[in-house]
Structure formats: C-alpha cells, structure tokens
Design a protein around this motif. Structure first.
Motif, mmCIF file in Angstrom:
data_model
loop_
_atom_site.group_PDB
_atom_site.id
_atom_site.type_symbol
_atom_site.label_atom_id
_atom_site.label_comp_id
_atom_site.label_asym_id
_atom_site.label_seq_id
_atom_site.Cartn_x
_atom_site.Cartn_y
_atom_site.Cartn_z
ATOM 1 N N ASP A 1 40.395 -41.878 -18.162
ATOM 2 C CA ASP A 1 41.715 -42.055 -17.546
ATOM 3 C C ASP A 1 41.991 -41.083 -16.409
ATOM 4 N N PHE A 2 41.044 -40.204 -16.103
ATOM 5 C CA PHE A 2 41.283 -39.179 -15.083
ATOM 6 C C PHE A 2 40.061 -38.984 -14.188
ATOM 7 N N VAL A 3 40.339 -38.534 -12.975
ATOM 8 C CA VAL A 3 39.287 -38.048 -12.084
ATOM 9 C C VAL A 3 39.453 -36.538 -11.976
ATOM 10 N N PRO A 4 38.482 -35.760 -12.423
ATOM 11 C CA PRO A 4 38.583 -34.304 -12.277
ATOM 12 C C PRO A 4 38.343 -33.904 -10.824
ATOM 13 N N ILE A 5 39.303 -33.212 -10.236
ATOM 14 C CA ILE A 5 39.197 -32.819 -8.824
ATOM 15 C C ILE A 5 38.540 -31.450 -8.693
ATOM 16 N N SER A 6 39.076 -30.475 -9.427
ATOM 17 C CA SER A 6 38.514 -29.129 -9.359
ATOM 18 C C SER A 6 39.009 -28.297 -10.533
ATOM 19 N N LEU A 7 38.114 -27.506 -11.098
ATOM 20 C CA LEU A 7 38.508 -26.483 -12.063
ATOM 21 C C LEU A 7 39.123 -25.344 -11.255
ATOM 22 N N VAL B 1 50.367 -38.808 -16.380
ATOM 23 C CA VAL B 1 49.442 -38.928 -15.247
ATOM 24 C C VAL B 1 48.401 -40.009 -15.517
ATOM 25 N N ALA B 2 47.967 -40.142 -16.754
ATOM 26 C CA ALA B 2 46.994 -41.185 -17.094
ATOM 27 C C ALA B 2 47.536 -42.567 -16.752
ATOM 28 N N LYS B 3 48.847 -42.732 -16.838
ATOM 29 C CA LYS B 3 49.472 -44.038 -16.608
ATOM 30 C C LYS B 3 50.084 -44.175 -15.213
ATOM 31 N N ALA B 4 49.914 -43.178 -14.371
ATOM 32 C CA ALA B 4 50.488 -43.196 -13.018
ATOM 33 C C ALA B 4 49.632 -44.019 -12.063
ATOM 34 N N ALA B 5 50.231 -44.425 -10.958
ATOM 35 C CA ALA B 5 49.501 -45.173 -9.934
ATOM 36 C C ALA B 5 48.390 -44.302 -9.344
ATOM 37 N N PRO B 6 47.193 -44.875 -9.143
ATOM 38 C CA PRO B 6 46.058 -44.091 -8.612
ATOM 39 C C PRO B 6 46.087 -43.994 -7.091
ATOM 40 N N ASP B 7 47.169 -43.407 -6.566
ATOM 41 C CA ASP B 7 47.339 -43.352 -5.116
ATOM 42 C C ASP B 7 47.355 -41.935 -4.561
ATOM 43 N N GLY B 8 47.117 -40.942 -5.427
ATOM 44 C CA GLY B 8 47.073 -39.564 -4.960
ATOM 45 C C GLY B 8 48.422 -38.886 -4.894
#
Length: 328
Positions: A118-124, A84-91
């Motif tokens: 390398d990540f955006v935390p969305i929700s715990l 996921v760290a290396k995936a496209a940042p397109d959601g």
C-alpha cells in the motif's frame, strides 16, 4: 461480430491506458502545483512530529510549495498510516511513517492496510537512537558489566519500556534473547514515565530514546550504558554500541521515513526523493535533527525497501519468540 467487438474493446482499453499514462506524465511534469499534506500519525511535539516539521519546511522551499503537517494520531500510528494507504496516489498526501505501524504491528494484530503493497518508500529520513540507561546506583558502568549482571541477576531485574509492543520493549526482548537473561518487563504509557521510574530507582533500567533521556543523562540522574544501533549517537558520541562491544550485529534503533501511497508515479517519487535529499543535506536541518537525538540517513527507494524488509523479518522473529501480543 464477436471478433470485431473484442478488437474494438481492446483498442478502447489501450486508448484509455494511453490517456491515463499521458495524464500521469503531464501531472508529473507540473508537480507540485499546490500544497502537499504530510500526515504525521502522532500528536504534536513528539519525536516524529518534530522531525516532520523540520523536514517539511525545508522540503517545501525545495519544491516551491508549502508542506502542511496533518497530525492524525491514534492506535500507535496506525490511523494516520491507514489514511495515507487510502489516499490518492498523486503526491499530495504523504506519510512520515515509523517502525511500529509498518514493521511491528502487522506481526501482532490485523492492520487495515498492507505495509508492503500500500506504500512506496521514498527515503529513510532518520534513525532515532535507543540507549540503555540505568539508575546510577546500579553496579554497572559498561556493556560487558551489564551483560554479566543481567545473566547473574536477570530474574530479579526489572526493565521499563514505553509500552507492550513498543520498539523499546522489543529492543529489550532482543537483548534478553541474545544475552540469555530473564529480566522482567514493566510497561509504561510512554518513554517519560519509564525513564522517571529508573531515576527514582523503581526499576533497574530502561531502553529509551535519546530524545527522552539526554537531559537526564547530562544531569547525572541516569547512566548511559550502551547504544542499541549500529553506530554511536551523534548526541552521545562517548557511549559505545552493543554491536562494537559485546553483542555483534545487535541493531534496535527506532526510525522514521517518508512514504507515498502505492501507484504514485515514479517521476513524482523521484522529485520527492531529490527534495528530501536536498533537505537532509542542509546544515541547519542536520543541526536540528541531530540535536533531537536523530541520526540522519536519507537513502533511496531501493535501499529503504530493503531496510524495511529486514526490519519486518527481525521484529517478526522477536515477537514470535517472545509470544508478544498487543491487545487493541
């Protein structure tokens, strides 16, 4: 001449940036227009996978697109996390990440991703209760009795965990530090093996997840002494926490949360958070997650980021104090 070239270059850069921004904005407005892949960095059937499947089905309905589970197991969660760290940042590629790969392992060995940048935390999404269980023959029934017994008999006591560097191992190490006990660690390959040796009387106690112990507790084969989180388990409401009894502030639950690759546009992150929040408010989703020994959270990006910072700091200190090394 150089000034003119510089000006033209600057204009071109601005035009490209504006085009990229416009493209991202347009993408965000139509998102999602195809199925989303949710990477679960563990094998099917485990706690994280079960949470992922319940969440994906309900979020998919909220978003109007299928969310497909992609199990990328290996290296205690680090392989799927790195993907996921290396995936496209397109959601369209998300991570259901957990405590180990993101807040424990980076303190123990070199990981191929940056757990913060390398990540955006969305929700715990949820915490998974850790419970201290003992063989019913051990002469302790309360948290106070366990602490007293561990202080007096620590060098004779053995505790099992799901492996070196596992969250349950570190929970026990934190307990040892707070109590001043010399309990001996016996690592196993997974929660089930550790728990069954407590049942057999081969080790005195184990720090384990509720999902791995609930049926044995209900059958009387294990005695639940205390929860290690800040709140009582919704599955074991009569079992007190260490925090409310003998060790104020003690908090060592495991957890899972939803992440996107860094640089994913804010409108997409917001859309995903809203879908997560709606899914976690669904009574049927809540019933299923609670039945699995989970406490539902559903906080926002800012709250989740602060939580991650605190978790990383806490476990880093425990790892350094215990000189714990992960040989992988």
């Amino acid at each position: 001449m150089k000034t003119r070239r510089f000006a033209l270059g600057a204009l071109l850069a601005l035009a490209c940036a504006g085009s990229a921004l416009a493209g991202a904005r347009a993408q965000s407005q139509t998102y999602p227009d195809k199925p989303i892949r949710l990477i679960v960095p563990f094998t099917p059937g485990g706690v994280t996978d079960n949470i992922g499947r319940v969440l994906a089905e309900r979020m998919g309905r909220e978003l109007g697109q299928s969310i497909i589970i992609d199990n990328r197991a290996g290296a205690n969660g680090r392989i799927g996390t790195d993907a996921v760290a290396k995936a496209a940042p397109d959601g369209y590629t998300l991570l259901l990440g957990g405590i180990g790969a993101l807040t424990i392992h980076p303190h123990m060995l070199k990981v191929p991703y940056d757990p913060v940048n390398d990540f955006v935390p969305i929700s715990l999404v949820a915490t998974n209760d850790v419970v201290i269980v003992v063989n019913p023959k051990l002469p302790v029934k309360t948290p106070a009795e366990l602490v007293a017994y561990a202080k007096a008999n620590g060098n004779k006591m053995q505790y099992g965990s799901s492996g070196i560097g596992a969250p349950t191992h570190l929970a026990a190490e934190l307990f040892k530090t707070r109590v001043g006990s010399a309990m001996v660690h016996v690592p196993y390959k997974g929660d089930s093996a550790a728990v069954m040796d407590v049942v057999a009387g081969n080790v005195d106690l184990s720090f384990s997840t509720v999902s791995a112990t609930l049926s044995l507790i209900q059958a009387g084969k294990l005695r639940a002494i205390a929860m290690t989180g800040l709140q009582r388990s919704q599955s074991l409401p009569d079992v007190p926490t260490l925090d409310e009894t003998v060790l104020k502030g003690f908090n060592a639950d495991t957890w899972v949360g939803l992440f996107a690759p860094a640089r994913t546009p804010d409108p997409i992150i917001k859309r995903l958070y809203e879908a997560t929040k709606a899914a976690l408010a669904d009574p049927e989703v809540r019933r299923k997650l609670i039945a699995g020994g989970n406490n539902i959270v559903g906080n926002d990006t800012a709250q989740f980021r602060a939580f991650l910072d605190a978790e990383s700091k806490k476990w880093g200190e425990v790892i350094r104090a215990g000189n714990i090394k992960l040989d992988e």
